[in-house]
Design an enzyme around this catalytic site. Structure first.
Site, PDB file in Angstrom:
ATOM      1  N   ASP A  69     -53.173 -47.778  36.762  1.00 18.77           N
ATOM      2  CA  ASP A  69     -53.675 -46.695  37.588  1.00 18.77           C
ATOM      3  C   ASP A  69     -54.752 -47.333  38.474  1.00 18.77           C
ATOM      4  OD1 ASP A  69     -54.434 -44.313  38.757  1.00 18.77           O
ATOM      5  OD2 ASP A  69     -54.355 -43.176  36.897  1.00 18.77           O
TER       6      ASP A  69
HETATM    7  C1  BGC Z   1     -54.641 -41.150  39.702  1.00 21.37           C
HETATM    8  C2  BGC Z   1     -53.186 -41.510  39.916  1.00 21.37           C
HETATM    9  C3  BGC Z   1     -52.948 -41.749  41.387  1.00 21.37           C
HETATM   10  C4  BGC Z   1     -53.879 -42.863  41.849  1.00 21.37           C
HETATM   11  C5  BGC Z   1     -53.717 -43.243  43.316  1.00 21.37           C
HETATM   12  C6  BGC Z   1     -55.588 -42.147  40.338  1.00 21.37           C
HETATM   13  O1  BGC Z   1     -56.894 -41.657  40.336  1.00 21.37           O
HETATM   14  O2  BGC Z   1     -54.912 -41.050  38.322  1.00 21.37           O
HETATM   15  O3  BGC Z   1     -52.362 -40.488  39.440  1.00 21.37           O
HETATM   16  O4  BGC Z   1     -51.614 -42.048  41.625  1.00 21.37           O
HETATM   17  O5  BGC Z   1     -55.217 -42.435  41.656  1.00 21.37           O
HETATM   18  O6  BGC Z   1     -54.234 -42.252  44.135  1.00 21.37           O
END
Ligand code: BGC
Length: 727
Positions: free
Chosen positions: A263
């Site tokens: 993530d």
């Molecule tokens: C989230 C993800 C997301 C990523 C990119 C993170 O904070 O948990 O689900 O895809 O950011 O924006």
């Protein structure tokens, strides 16, 4: 005789076709693996490592001299997110990146319609391709463990079978458009509070029976090309570097051959993560991309002999494999995509309309005959609020968004008096990373309530659009309680006193406490965050143009204390640790096993017509463990309107050496019927799907004996049951 010969011929041709295409695909795969190895041989270590970390917020460097293009990623699960600057989180300000916005995850799940999930995947794929994206970050499939999780709206359900049934067609359709899915967040990102630090522990049984099945289905049946590791820790290790999760389970047990990415800003080490099986580092909060864990430090680790080159090659192969599957190295044969077409908008409308759940309809207040009334009070901040642009990473710059008031005005503004009243003020303010905005949001604004009451008094009917917004249903923090904010409960009660024909429409993505008003109003609809077509969908359900067919994808408890994690005091944990003590008894599994009566049960939803479900039969009475149980039953539309019913099959194992939930969803069918029409429905369940995860033997086990199959239209409305024997 002729018929038999012809049938045999057709069958043989079909089987040999299957055989041939299986051979072709193995041949293709072998050729692909050869091409991958030959590309890897041509790469320097620097070039290889360049493929394993981002070079900006959402891009990964390619290798021009070898014809490997830059890899482009984008959020998210209900639409393609607007373009973000390469080196900071601000939007790039493009004028051509508005997109189609679908209802959020819980709404998709409430439709109980895998076909709609496939349509969504198709549209997302087409729009992502049009925007030249290679990986679309979604679907988000974490389990709804607590009503308070801020991201519940983005996820789907408390039930792994329902999640799997919707995830597989979504991923298949998306990837058929040459865009890779990234099923997220692997695993146990079931709370936002301390999401980047909390250490989750749960039994292997809960992992296998509740938290893993969605990911297993995504990988094995959906063929998800990428998986996103969650922020949190699991049994002491970050998910992005857990050997158990990433090597033993994902790669070995599930056979995943794609890319495991972090993530955003969820990498914590170089060597440990590299050895555990992480492929791609995204979003790390270090300015110089060369200093990320999977950049220069990884090159150094290889040079120092701490990470073998074979591990680097394995990761590069995973990246190249995904690139080839989505035809990144064969651009001329790749899907081109399209954006904001009428068909895309129609898919968003259908998804919103089929998601709406009718929870209560006393005296058949709904549907409203708009030709027989002269005035309507439209009350509440959610009558005019747009939601597509909220929620953080899943937010969408929607091409347009129709609010309920927009839709009602457009449809009935010329024939009716619409008395709008604000009803309540949005007292919260969103601040990323802090739920401070949720405190002090219980003020009762009597001036607004009085205005709403007078609007209701002078109108034939009153509709209150209430619920939450993305100050509450959001990534980054959890709600502090399950109550309706902004004094809405008082508003509902006062308006209901003023007008007996008061309809409550709840716009929210997670369970709410409803006991304070549910008996005071004749009708309640739950219409979710319905995306760009939300207003049109709810207006059409109010009028009966669309007969509601949504079913709750989660249990709505009477109070938070009823809900398992809260009853046991295990949310959000203590000292950055959370133990899932409720184990496999999540959602209705807890309520049904403990005999706790919720406000509304899992799977519940009414219709404007009525259905009769009957004639439950199994093809045999005794089965072996390798068998498939062929179940049949009949659904009849016994009412006067066209509509759809979702028949649900739950299974119980009443005598077992381990505790089994009182019942578990194992099958469902959504059936559309004309008035008077009946259909014979067939559902197949594999005996192996009745198994539990046997912790001592580390395998799925079906203990011989009696099992009961229940047929109903919610977990609490079982209409018929049948006993079968497994030997
Ligand atoms: C989230 C993800 C997301 C990523 C990119 C993170 O904070 O948990 O689900 O895809 O950011 O924006």
């Amino acid at each position: 005789m002729k018929k038999i010969i012809l049938t045999t011929f057709v069958l043989c041709t079909f089987l040999s076709y299957i055989n041939m295409s299986a051979q072709n695909s193995t041949k293709e795969e072998a050729a692909q693996e050869k091409a991958i190895q030959s590309l890897i041989k041509k790469m320097t270590l620097q070039e290889k490592v360049g493929l394993l970390h981002a070079n900006s917020k959402f891009y990964v460097t390619g290798i021009k001299r070898l014809g490997i293009p830059e890899l482009a990623l984008s959020d998210g699960p209900h639409g393609v997110r607007a373009e973000i600057n390469r080196d900071n989180w601000a939007y790039a300000g493009w004028t051509n990146d508005s997109s189609t916005c679908f209802p959020t995850g819980t709404a998709l799940a409430a439709s109980w319609n895998p076909q709609l999930s496939a349509e969504r995947g198709m549209v997302l794929g087409e729009e992502a391709r049009y925007r030249k994206k290679d990986i679309l970050l979604g679907p988000g499939i974490n389990i709804i463990r607590s009503p308070l999780c801020g991201r519940n709206f983005e996820y789907m359900s408390e039930d792994p079978f329902l999640i799997s049934s919707l995830t597989v067609p979504y991923i298949k359709a998306l990837q058929s458009k040459d865009v890779a899915a990234s099923v997220k967040h692997y695993i146990a990102n079931n709370q936002e509070e301390n999401r980047v630090t909390v250490d989750v522990s749960m039994s292997d049984r809960a992992l296998h029976e509740i938290y893993l099945p969605g990911f297993k289905a995504a990988v094995q049946e959906g063929g998800s090309l990428t998986v996103m590791a969650a922020y949190n820790k699991f049994r002491g290790d970050w998910c992005s570097e857990s050997n158990y999760l990433d090597r033993e389970i994902l790669r070995t047990e599930l056979g995943f051959k794609g890319v495991l990415m972090t993530d955003w800003n969820a990498a914590h080490s170089t060597i440990k993560a590299a050895l555990a099986g992480l492929d791609l580092e995204m979003g790390t909060d270090i300015k110089d991309y060369n200093e990320w864990y999977f950049a220069n430090p990884l090159i150094n680790a290889v040079k120092e002999g701490k990470v073998p080159v074979s591990i680097i090659d394995e990761k590069v192969a995973n990246i190249l494999r995904v690139m080839m599957k989505i035809k990144m190295l064969d651009e001329k044969n790749r899907a081109k995509g399209s954006m904001n077409t009428p068909a895309h908008q129609q898919a968003a409308y259908k998804s919103a309309a089929e998601a709406i759940v009718l929870l209560r309809n006393k005296n058949a207040v709904l549907p409203v005959d708009f030709t027989s009334i002269k005035s309507i009070a439209v009350i509440g901040d959610n009558a005019t609020r747009k939601h597509c642009s909220g929620g953080l990473s899943s937010e969408i710059k929607s091409l347009y968004e129709i609010t309920p008031l927009d839709a009602l005005t457009k449809k009935y503004g010329n024939s009716l008096i619409i008395n709008f009243a604000q009803g309540y003020e949005k007292q919260s303010k969103f601040a990323e990373g802090s739920n401070i905005g949720q405190y002090d949001t219980k003020k009762i604004d009597w001036k607004l309530i009085d205005e709403a009451v007078s609007a209701a008094k002078k109108s034939d009917i009153a509709v209150i659009f209430c619920g939450l917004n993305h100050d509450f249903d959001t990534e980054s923090f959890d709600r502090i309680d399950m109550k309706l904010p902004y004094g809405q409960e008082t508003l509902i009660r006062e308006v209901a006193k003023a007008n007996p024909r008061t309809i409550v429409v709840i716009i929210a993505g997670s369970p709410l406490e409803m006991a304070g008003f549910s008996e005071r109003v004749p009708a309640i609809l739950w219409s979710w965050f319905g995306g760009m077509e939300a207003g049109n969908a709810v207006a059409d359900v109010l009028s009966g143009k669309v007969n509601p067919s949504g079913k709750l994808p989660f249990t709505i408890p009477v109070s938070l204390e009823q809900s398992p994690a809260h009853a046991l005091g295990n949310f959000p944990g203590r000292d950055l640790k959370v133990n899932y003590e409720e184990d496999i008894l999540v959602g209705y599994r807890w309520f049904d096993t403990k005999n706790i009566v919720p406000q509304y049960p899992f799977g519940f939803g009414l219709s404007f017509t009525s259905f009769e479900i009957s004639g439950l039969q199994t093809d045999k009475k005794i089965y072996n463990t390798g068998d498939v149980i062929h179940i049949s039953y009949t659904i009849k539309n016994s009412g006067k309107l066209y509509g759809a019913e979702v028949a649900q099959i739950y299974a119980s194992d009443p005598v077992c050496s381990v505790l089994r939930p009182s019942q578990e969803l194992k099958g469902f069918e959504k059936v559309f019927l004309q008035p008077g029409e009946s259909k014979s429905v067939k559902t197949d369940i594999k005996v192996s799907d009745l198994a539990f995860w046997n912790e001592s033997q580390k395998k799925w086990t079906v203990e011989p004996g009696d099992f009961i199959l229940h047929l109903g239209n919610s977990s609490r409305n079982i209409i018929e049951s049948a006993i079968i024997k497994i030997q």
